[in-house]
Design an enzyme around this catalytic site. Sequence first.
Site, PDB file in Angstrom:
ATOM      1  N   GLN A 227     -11.274 -49.143 -14.816  1.00 18.97           N
ATOM      2  CA  GLN A 227     -12.209 -49.885 -15.662  1.00 18.97           C
ATOM      3  C   GLN A 227     -12.777 -51.066 -14.895  1.00 18.97           C
ATOM      4  OE1 GLN A 227     -11.090 -50.579 -19.882  1.00 18.97           O
ATOM      5  NE2 GLN A 227     -11.249 -52.740 -19.356  1.00 18.97           N
TER       6      GLN A 227
ATOM      7  N   SER B 239     -13.960 -56.977 -15.308  1.00 19.47           N
ATOM      8  CA  SER B 239     -13.794 -58.371 -14.883  1.00 19.47           C
ATOM      9  C   SER B 239     -14.467 -58.651 -13.548  1.00 19.47           C
ATOM     10  CB  SER B 239     -12.303 -58.712 -14.773  1.00 19.47           C
ATOM     11  OG  SER B 239     -11.666 -58.596 -16.021  1.00 19.47           O
TER      12      SER B 239
ATOM     13  N   SER C 174      -7.016 -52.442 -12.194  1.00 17.63           N
ATOM     14  CA  SER C 174      -5.810 -51.632 -12.028  1.00 17.63           C
ATOM     15  C   SER C 174      -6.196 -50.206 -11.647  1.00 17.63           C
ATOM     16  CB  SER C 174      -5.008 -51.612 -13.333  1.00 17.63           C
ATOM     17  OG  SER C 174      -4.670 -52.908 -13.743  1.00 17.63           O
TER      18      SER C 174
ATOM     19  N   GLU D 278      -8.363 -50.302 -25.570  1.00 20.57           N
ATOM     20  CA  GLU D 278      -7.422 -50.750 -24.543  1.00 20.57           C
ATOM     21  C   GLU D 278      -6.263 -51.514 -25.167  1.00 20.57           C
ATOM     22  OE1 GLU D 278      -7.346 -53.255 -20.338  1.00 20.57           O
ATOM     23  OE2 GLU D 278      -9.032 -53.485 -21.706  1.00 20.57           O
TER      24      GLU D 278
ATOM     25  N   GLU E  26      -5.559 -66.400 -25.275  1.00 21.21           N
ATOM     26  CA  GLU E  26      -6.625 -67.201 -25.877  1.00 21.21           C
ATOM     27  C   GLU E  26      -7.699 -66.312 -26.501  1.00 21.21           C
ATOM     28  OE1 GLU E  26      -4.311 -69.532 -23.143  1.00 21.21           O
ATOM     29  OE2 GLU E  26      -5.366 -67.625 -22.868  1.00 21.21           O
TER      30      GLU E  26
END
Length: 388
Positions: free
Chosen positions: A98, A101, A133, A216, A346
């Site tokens: 994926q 980020s 990952s 996810e 968060e």
Amino acid sequence: MADHAAADVDIETSRKFLSLLHQAGLVGITWPVEFGGQGRGESDENVFAVESARYNLPLKVFRLGLGTVGPAILELGTVEQKTSFCRDILTGDAIWCQLFSEPEAGSDLAGIRTSATRVDGGYVVRGQKVWTSGAHLADRALLLARTDPDVPKHAGLTMFLIDMHQPEITVRPLPDVSGRAFFNEVLIDGAFVPESMTLGEVGAGWAAAGRTLQHERAAVSTGLGKGDRDTDTISVKNLLNLARTHGRFLGDTARADLLDLLVADRLVGHLRLRLTQEAEAGTAIGARGSIVKLLMGRNEIEAAKTASRVLGPLAVTGRDPGGSPTDVMQTVIGSPGLAIAGGTEEIQKNIVAERILGLPREPDPLRQRPFRELRVTGDNTSALGVQE
């Protein structure tokens, strides 16, 4: 492909095991039959999840495809995409990663800079992804990229299905303190994505990413192929066995810590079961999956702390008194990862606050500014007021 792949995963054994599971009808249980699944209900999948959780199945390399990418394609993809990719995910013929980020986007996923420029027949992609990952093993990837910098940042994103074997894609491992590399940075310099590999609508990538992240979080929460706490190296059961084996004295504080850990794990287990039963009854889980994800991340970190207190040097050095290596150190080192995967604590708190409790969203004066007028630095987005 990076050299650390073989040290982390036995690909062929994992692939053969997943293929056998598929032949036995024990994977893709709720997926449609026409796309390789079994077409059964959530309760059937839960039965298998409960039974298989007693074992650490060799499915680590396929978890993202099974738990995140596959469900996203089934929900958002075309018939051709579902036909092309879903069965290969279930049989282990394709490994997915994926690409979300980025170094300069931080927790602000809408601030990504990787661009997908329209060309004849598709898009040319340029940019950098990080903390990916399994990228060193992946055949394909779910990619979020910016297709329009002249609209607000949330409106200019599109999701793609991209071939990872292109020479324009470079994967570099990011070793952790143990020397193992579970994460990677991915450099993309002119890779091509056919127009047919757009997942969802052009410009609707933010909504697609949100749905994908829900899948996810659900996959992280269920621990697909990971086993449950009883099979974990820092489970209460395993910590007690290790402490007794190596003569570690457990005082009142250590016993209380273990009891707290056991209770917390059981509570999360019951919550997961409740949500599964509600899903089977047709009740949408929605943002409540973030509660499970949040609690599991906290439990993992507390379990690592408890392991360190209970086992002492054994948890730090990774070797037992006889000199043989243990998995405890690796688990303790990796414990913060679960709290981050699928969104930081968060982020989960914001989701719970806004989508479950109905609290107001924090004001964002730049939300409607064209992305081209923004400068993205880490977690902060500030207006430049000039064209880049």
